[in-house]
Design an enzyme around this catalytic site. Structure first.
Site, PDB file in Angstrom:
ATOM      1  N   THR A 122       0.825  -1.218   0.000  1.00 42.72           N
ATOM      2  CA  THR A 122       0.000   0.000   0.000  1.00 42.72           C
ATOM      3  C   THR A 122       0.857   1.265   0.000  1.00 42.72           C
ATOM      4  OG1 THR A 122      -0.040  -0.191   2.401  1.00 42.72           O
ATOM      5  CG2 THR A 122      -1.965  -1.041   1.226  1.00 42.72           C
ATOM      6  N   VAL A 168       6.503   2.888  -2.567  1.00 44.82           N
ATOM      7  CA  VAL A 168       7.324   1.972  -3.371  1.00 44.82           C
ATOM      8  C   VAL A 168       6.539   0.706  -3.701  1.00 44.82           C
ATOM      9  CG1 VAL A 168       9.454   0.594  -3.389  1.00 44.82           C
ATOM     10  CG2 VAL A 168       9.479   2.908  -2.455  1.00 44.82           C
ATOM     11  N   SER A 226      -4.240  -2.050   6.869  1.00 43.54           N
ATOM     12  CA  SER A 226      -4.681  -2.118   5.464  1.00 43.54           C
ATOM     13  C   SER A 226      -5.360  -3.431   5.113  1.00 43.54           C
ATOM     14  CB  SER A 226      -3.475  -1.946   4.539  1.00 43.54           C
ATOM     15  OG  SER A 226      -2.852  -0.736   4.785  1.00 43.54           O
ATOM     16  N   CYS A 250      18.453   4.714  -2.425  1.00 44.58           N
ATOM     17  CA  CYS A 250      18.118   5.342  -3.709  1.00 44.58           C
ATOM     18  C   CYS A 250      19.222   6.275  -4.233  1.00 44.58           C
ATOM     19  CB  CYS A 250      16.802   6.098  -3.584  1.00 44.58           C
ATOM     20  SG  CYS A 250      16.635   6.994  -2.040  1.00 44.58           S
ATOM     21  N   SER A 275       9.423  12.039  -1.720  1.00 46.79           N
ATOM     22  CA  SER A 275       8.894  10.681  -1.902  1.00 46.79           C
ATOM     23  C   SER A 275       9.829   9.635  -1.293  1.00 46.79           C
ATOM     24  CB  SER A 275       8.657  10.379  -3.385  1.00 46.79           C
ATOM     25  OG  SER A 275       9.819  10.680  -4.125  1.00 46.79           O
ATOM     26  N   GLY A 276      11.092   9.985  -1.122  1.00 46.39           N
ATOM     27  CA  GLY A 276      12.038   9.076  -0.464  1.00 46.39           C
ATOM     28  C   GLY A 276      11.641   8.770   0.967  1.00 46.39           C
ATOM     29  N   HIS A 296      15.603  12.307  -7.267  1.00 51.75           N
ATOM     30  CA  HIS A 296      16.737  12.833  -6.508  1.00 51.75           C
ATOM     31  C   HIS A 296      17.762  13.386  -7.502  1.00 51.75           C
ATOM     32  CE1 HIS A 296      14.959  11.048  -3.115  1.00 51.75           C
ATOM     33  NE2 HIS A 296      15.815  10.075  -2.838  1.00 51.75           N
ATOM     34  N   ASN A 301      13.684   8.447  -7.959  1.00 50.94           N
ATOM     35  CA  ASN A 301      14.072   7.654  -6.780  1.00 50.94           C
ATOM     36  C   ASN A 301      13.087   6.543  -6.467  1.00 50.94           C
ATOM     37  OD1 ASN A 301      12.527  10.163  -6.113  1.00 50.94           O
ATOM     38  ND2 ASN A 301      12.354   9.145  -4.139  1.00 50.94           N
TER      39      ASN A 301
HETATM   40  P1  A2P Z   1       0.118   0.347   5.782  1.00 52.07           P
HETATM   41  O1  A2P Z   1      -0.369   1.107   4.589  1.00 52.07           O
HETATM   42  O2  A2P Z   1      -0.832  -0.715   6.196  1.00 52.07           O
HETATM   43  O3  A2P Z   1       0.564   1.238   6.913  1.00 52.07           O
HETATM   44  P2  A2P Z   1       5.295   4.410   2.775  1.00 52.07           P
HETATM   45  O4  A2P Z   1       6.767   4.185   2.691  1.00 52.07           O
HETATM   46  O5  A2P Z   1       4.713   4.975   1.522  1.00 52.07           O
HETATM   47  O6  A2P Z   1       4.918   5.182   4.008  1.00 52.07           O
HETATM   48  O7  A2P Z   1       4.666   2.925   2.955  1.00 52.07           O
HETATM   49  C1  A2P Z   1       5.043   2.053   3.964  1.00 52.07           C
HETATM   50  C2  A2P Z   1       4.476   0.674   3.690  1.00 52.07           C
HETATM   51  O8  A2P Z   1       4.910  -0.202   4.739  1.00 52.07           O
HETATM   52  C3  A2P Z   1       2.958   0.621   3.698  1.00 52.07           C
HETATM   53  O9  A2P Z   1       2.509  -0.335   2.772  1.00 52.07           O
HETATM   54  C4  A2P Z   1       2.662   0.162   5.129  1.00 52.07           C
HETATM   55  O10 A2P Z   1       1.422  -0.470   5.279  1.00 52.07           O
HETATM   56  C5  A2P Z   1       3.776  -0.851   5.304  1.00 52.07           C
HETATM   57  N1  A2P Z   1       3.986  -1.171   6.724  1.00 52.07           N
HETATM   58  C6  A2P Z   1       4.238  -0.316   7.737  1.00 52.07           C
HETATM   59  N2  A2P Z   1       4.367  -0.981   8.914  1.00 52.07           N
HETATM   60  C7  A2P Z   1       4.208  -2.290   8.634  1.00 52.07           C
HETATM   61  C8  A2P Z   1       4.228  -3.497   9.394  1.00 52.07           C
HETATM   62  N3  A2P Z   1       4.451  -3.493  10.704  1.00 52.07           N
HETATM   63  N4  A2P Z   1       3.998  -4.675   8.756  1.00 52.07           N
HETATM   64  C9  A2P Z   1       3.785  -4.704   7.423  1.00 52.07           C
HETATM   65  N5  A2P Z   1       3.748  -3.595   6.639  1.00 52.07           N
HETATM   66  C10 A2P Z   1       3.959  -2.406   7.220  1.00 52.07           C
END
Ligand code: A2P
Length: 340
Positions: A12, A15, A41, A129, A159-160, A242, A315
């Site tokens: 979600t 990346v 999610s 990146c 976005s990084g 970047h 990136n």
């Molecule tokens: P979620 O959307 O459920 O929070 P970004 O780098 O764009 O912030 O995205 C981080 C990603 O890592 C998201 O898909 C987020 O899911 C996921 N994530 C964060 N914490 C966990 C966790 N403890 N277990 C699995 N996925 C995670």
């Protein structure tokens, strides 16, 4: 070859979404695709190749019968679940910093050191990146004239940091244009209309962890333990791509024309270098593309063996999702999915 069972952890996220797009665009031979994220999610639905897939909570039991697991959910999640995924038989390609400097973990940029994938032990690390785009541009030059020292300043997009940071830039920009105060949440200071010379935490020696990662990772990928690298990493109010101003000292003299000749034939690089028509790479025009773009190549007037250049890449694509998928493609092409 049979289609592979693919898992995406962090599906979600910024990346994670790009993983899906890149896999689709490159027609990666996917059979079953499973999408994982946090419990927040669970049940959310995303599309992969026009088919709806439900996002599941990541657990240690998520990886049975998975061939390739692409991780981009932060270092803590990788530390927690990547070993379980590898133990279950998946080959993990991890976008976090959790395993990058482990001696037994290959840290790979396919244009630079694909051979390091051969003896993987089930976990492969995708570099930082900023490191990826720099080594893609410098490796072809390093092969013809060994590099002694690199001094780099980065201009890194929000976005990084992930989707929350992109939202913060939008909100703060609107707040300020409306004459209100901007309140920082993701970064220690306002990022809109500002630049922050702080990415990740500060270390005992005055560098930040991001800068230190760039320095260590560059040496590991180039197999150049003695290479001098000094980085200053800066966050700028740009959404994607970047940019890097890089000064490179070589062993022998080199002209900008020599460097352009080498780079014009190197894989994954696009030269955009014509000062007469203001042609150089910019984050805005590079965003959404796959190449590492290089311009402003010139002689360093302060050193006979040095050049200065400007390197820009998306990136989220080459700096993260695309590089990881290219690693998976090499594993497939070379038949290196089985671990040694
Ligand atoms: P979620 O959307 O459920 O929070 P970004 O780098 O764009 O912030 O995205 C981080 C990603 O890592 C998201 O898909 C987020 O899911 C996921 N994530 C964060 N914490 C966990 C966790 N403890 N277990 C699995 N996925 C995670």
């Amino acid at each position: 070859m049979r289609p592979l069972s693919v898992a995406i952890v962090g599906a979600t996220g910024m990346v994670g979404q790009e993983f899906i797009r890149v896999l689709e665009q490159r027609h990666f031979p996917m059979g079953k695709v499973q999408l994982f994220a946090s419990d927040r999610s669970s049940g959310k639905k995303l599309f992969v190749n026009h088919t709806e897939v439900e996002v599941q909570e990541t657990t240690s039991r998520s990886f049975d019968h998975v061939d390739i697991a692409l991780f981009s959910a932060g270092a803590e999640t990788s530390r927690h679940f990547a070993p379980a995924a590898a133990k279950a038989g998946a080959v993990v390609i991890d976008n976090s910093a959790a395993f990058r400097m482990e001696p037994w973990v290959p840290l790979v940029v396919p244009e630079v050191n694909p051979q390091d994938l051969k003896d993987h032990k089930g976990i492969i690390a995708n570099p930082n990146c900023s490191t990826i785009q720099m080594v893609v541009a410098l490796h072809p030059l390093h092969r013809t004239n060994p590099i002694r020292r690199i001094v780099v300043a980065t201009y890194q997009s929000v976005s990084g940091t992930g989707s929350a940071a992109m939202e913060e830039l939008t909100i703060q920009t609107k707040q300020i244009l409306d004459g209100r105060n901007a309140s920082p949440h993701v970064y220690p200071h306002q990022i809109a209309f500002n630049v922050l010379p702080e990415i990740d935490v500060f270390l005992y020696n005055g560098y930040t962890k991001e800068e230190w990662k760039m320095m260590e990772e560059t040496r590991k990928i180039l197999h150049a333990a003695e290479l001098g690298v000094s980085a200053t990493c800066v966050r700028v109010p740009v959404y994607i791509s970047h940019s890097e101003a890089v000064t490179v000292e070589f062993t022998n003299p080199i002209t900008p024309e020599d460097a352009k000749e080498v780079l014009s034939k190197a894989p994954g690089i696009r030269l955009l270098d014509d000062p007469d028509i203001s042609l150089y790479p910019m984050p805005w025009s590079v965003a959404g593309t796959d190449d590492v773009c290089v311009g402003r190549i010139r002689r360093d007037v302060s050193h006979p063996n040095a050049l200065v250049m400007w390197i820009v890449a998306d990136n989220v694509r080459k700096g993260a999702a695309l590089n990881a998928v290219q690693i998976a493609e090499v594993l497939l092409q070379k038949d290196w999915l089985k671990r040694s």
